[in-house]
Design a protein around this motif. Structure first.
Motif, short mmCIF file in Angstrom:
data_model
loop_
_atom_site.label_atom_id
_atom_site.label_comp_id
_atom_site.label_asym_id
_atom_site.label_seq_id
_atom_site.Cartn_x
_atom_site.Cartn_y
_atom_site.Cartn_z
N ALA A 47 0.83 -1.21 0.00
CA ALA A 47 0.00 0.00 0.00
C ALA A 47 0.86 1.25 0.00
N ALA A 48 1.98 1.23 0.75
CA ALA A 48 2.88 2.39 0.80
C ALA A 48 3.48 2.66 -0.58
N GLU A 49 3.81 1.60 -1.31
CA GLU A 49 4.35 1.77 -2.65
C GLU A 49 3.32 2.42 -3.58
N LEU A 50 2.08 1.98 -3.48
CA LEU A 50 1.02 2.58 -4.30
C LEU A 50 0.82 4.05 -3.96
N ARG A 51 0.77 4.34 -2.68
CA ARG A 51 0.55 5.72 -2.25
C ARG A 51 1.71 6.62 -2.69
N ALA A 52 2.92 6.07 -2.71
CA ALA A 52 4.06 6.85 -3.17
C ALA A 52 3.93 7.23 -4.63
N ARG A 53 3.15 6.45 -5.39
CA ARG A 53 2.90 6.74 -6.80
C ARG A 53 1.62 7.55 -6.99
N GLY A 54 1.02 7.99 -5.87
CA GLY A 54 -0.18 8.81 -5.94
C GLY A 54 -1.47 8.03 -6.04
N VAL A 55 -1.41 6.72 -5.78
CA VAL A 55 -2.60 5.87 -5.83
C VAL A 55 -3.02 5.53 -4.41
N VAL A 56 -4.22 5.97 -4.02
CA VAL A 56 -4.74 5.68 -2.68
C VAL A 56 -5.73 4.52 -2.80
N PRO A 57 -5.36 3.31 -2.37
CA PRO A 57 -6.26 2.16 -2.48
C PRO A 57 -7.55 2.42 -1.71
N ARG A 58 -8.69 2.12 -2.36
CA ARG A 58 -9.96 2.46 -1.72
C ARG A 58 -10.96 1.33 -1.92
N ALA A 111 -18.13 3.55 -12.17
CA ALA A 111 -17.70 4.75 -12.89
C ALA A 111 -16.79 5.65 -12.07
N ASP A 112 -16.67 5.38 -10.77
CA ASP A 112 -15.86 6.22 -9.89
C ASP A 112 -14.43 5.67 -9.86
N ASP A 113 -13.51 6.38 -10.50
CA ASP A 113 -12.12 5.90 -10.59
C ASP A 113 -11.40 5.89 -9.25
N ALA A 114 -11.96 6.60 -8.25
CA ALA A 114 -11.33 6.60 -6.93
C ALA A 114 -11.63 5.33 -6.15
N VAL A 115 -12.60 4.54 -6.61
CA VAL A 115 -12.96 3.27 -5.96
C VAL A 115 -12.29 2.12 -6.68
N HIS A 116 -11.51 1.33 -5.96
CA HIS A 116 -10.81 0.19 -6.57
C HIS A 116 -11.49 -1.15 -6.29
N GLY A 117 -12.15 -1.25 -5.14
CA GLY A 117 -12.81 -2.49 -4.79
C GLY A 117 -14.20 -2.23 -4.24
N ILE A 118 -15.12 -3.17 -4.54
CA ILE A 118 -16.51 -3.03 -4.09
C ILE A 118 -16.95 -4.33 -3.43
N ILE A 119 -17.63 -4.19 -2.30
CA ILE A 119 -18.31 -5.32 -1.66
C ILE A 119 -19.78 -4.95 -1.51
N LEU A 120 -20.66 -5.84 -1.90
CA LEU A 120 -22.08 -5.70 -1.59
C LEU A 120 -22.35 -6.58 -0.39
N GLN A 121 -22.58 -5.94 0.76
CA GLN A 121 -22.73 -6.68 2.01
C GLN A 121 -23.96 -7.59 1.98
N GLN A 122 -23.76 -8.83 2.37
CA GLN A 122 -24.85 -9.80 2.43
C GLN A 122 -24.95 -10.36 3.84
N PRO A 123 -26.11 -10.92 4.21
CA PRO A 123 -27.26 -11.20 3.35
C PRO A 123 -28.06 -9.94 3.03
N LEU A 124 -28.68 -9.95 1.86
CA LEU A 124 -29.55 -8.86 1.45
C LEU A 124 -30.94 -9.04 2.06
N PRO A 125 -31.71 -7.96 2.18
CA PRO A 125 -33.10 -8.10 2.63
C PRO A 125 -33.86 -9.06 1.71
N PRO A 126 -34.87 -9.74 2.24
CA PRO A 126 -35.55 -10.78 1.46
C PRO A 126 -36.23 -10.30 0.19
#
Length: 310
Positions: A47-58, A111-126
């Motif tokens: 993560a430190a290496e990425l941040r040094a290149r201006g990439v903030v993992p999100r 579409a948001d380039d600042a977001v690198h990873g997404i989780i959809l929290q489960q379980p979902l409502p019925p």
């Protein structure tokens, strides 16, 4: 995921029956907390290496409504992210959102380039259908490997972009066990869910293990488990498996987490199983800590990929 229930009730009403004389624990503990600490240091450096290149993992965690267990999960992930160098954000969708609304939200995160990873929290409502929603998960940001594309690649052994975090944690722990390498090993998986049982079975087979998958309809499930050199239990049934189910010296990976009377229990009766198993993961302190780190490893991989593509 935490569930509430009664201990020692298993598939099809089977109740474990360990009544042997009390013996000292023989099993070596596969310590998930120690492994997670080791892996965190590696990820912190990445993560430190990425941040040094201006990439903030999100990482963005999307949840429908404000469920307390989900909020607790987010707090834990934020704490881990702070230690590693990954930002963790949460988007709480309205509790009455429909399938189309969730799909639209996933498209917005994509579409948001600042977001690198997404989780959809489960379980979902019925009222929501994960089958109707999962296909909208952006493949390049699907850090929990939940989309049909990632799961399909895992099944076809064509290189899933991201390995689901809990199955990845199981494999990381097995790498530290005496059963590794798995080639030719007899492995029984208890539970066939798309979240753990199925993907972990595919990963085991990719390492040339001989895999038996059991579930609530399995006839004489105890016998199938007793044949195994390695047992992975992901049934969501507290204390389903005890010493009577195990081959002496077996490696036991307990994925279960169920809250019963305020206490977190695994799917394995640790006290009895540890007297027969060769190696075993505890609950808590086994698979769980490694799962969270495995997820963050995927987030950093997604951030690297996005940086390389830009």
């Amino acid at each position: 995921m935490e569930r509430r229930g009664s201990p020692r009730r298993g598939f099809g009403g089977v109740t474990p029956h360990f009544n042997q004389k009390r013996l000292p624990m023989a099993a070596r503990i596969l310590d998930g907390r120690a492994l997670a600490a080791e892996l965190r240091e590696v990820l912190k450096s990445e993560a430190a290496e990425l941040r040094a290149r201006g990439v903030v993992p999100r990482l963005l965690v999307a949840m429908v409504g404000e469920d307390e267990s989900s909020l607790a999960y987010v707090r834990g992930m934020r704490s881990l992210g702070e230690r590693i160098g990954v930002e963790v954000a949460v988007d709480v969708l309205p509790g009455d959102v429909d399938d189309a609304g969730v799909r639209a939200a996933l498209a917005r995160y994509d579409a948001d380039d600042a977001v690198h990873g997404i989780i959809l929290q489960q379980p979902l409502p019925p009222h929501l259908s994960i089958r109707a929603i999962a296909g909208a998960m952006p493949e390049r940001k699907d850090v929990d490997g939940a989309s049909p594309v990632n799961q399909g690649r895992l099944a076809f052994a064509t290189g899933a972009r991201f390995i689901p975090a809990t199955p990845a944690a199981v494999m990381l722990l097995l790498e530290r066990s005496s059963a590794w390498p798995l080639r030719g090993r007899a492995v029984t998986v208890v539970g066939r869910s798309n979240v753990v049982g199925l993907p972990v079975s595919l990963l085991l087979m990719a390492h040339d293990a001989t895999v038996t998958v059991t579930h609530k309809a399995t006839v004489d499930i105890e016998a199938r488990v007793r044949e195994a050199e390695v047992v992975v239990v992901a049934a969501g049934a507290p204390h389903l498996v005890d010493a009577n189910w195990l081959r002496p010296g077996a490696v036991v990976i307990d994925v279960g987490t169920t809250v019963v009377d305020g206490k977190l229990l695994g799917d394995v009766d640790f006290e009895s199983a540890a007297r027969v198993a060769g190696e075993i993961t505890p609950v808590p302190g086994g698979v769980g800590p490694v799962t969270n780190v495995a997820l963050m490893r995927n987030v950093l991989a997604a951030a690297r990929d996005a940086s390389a593509a830009s």
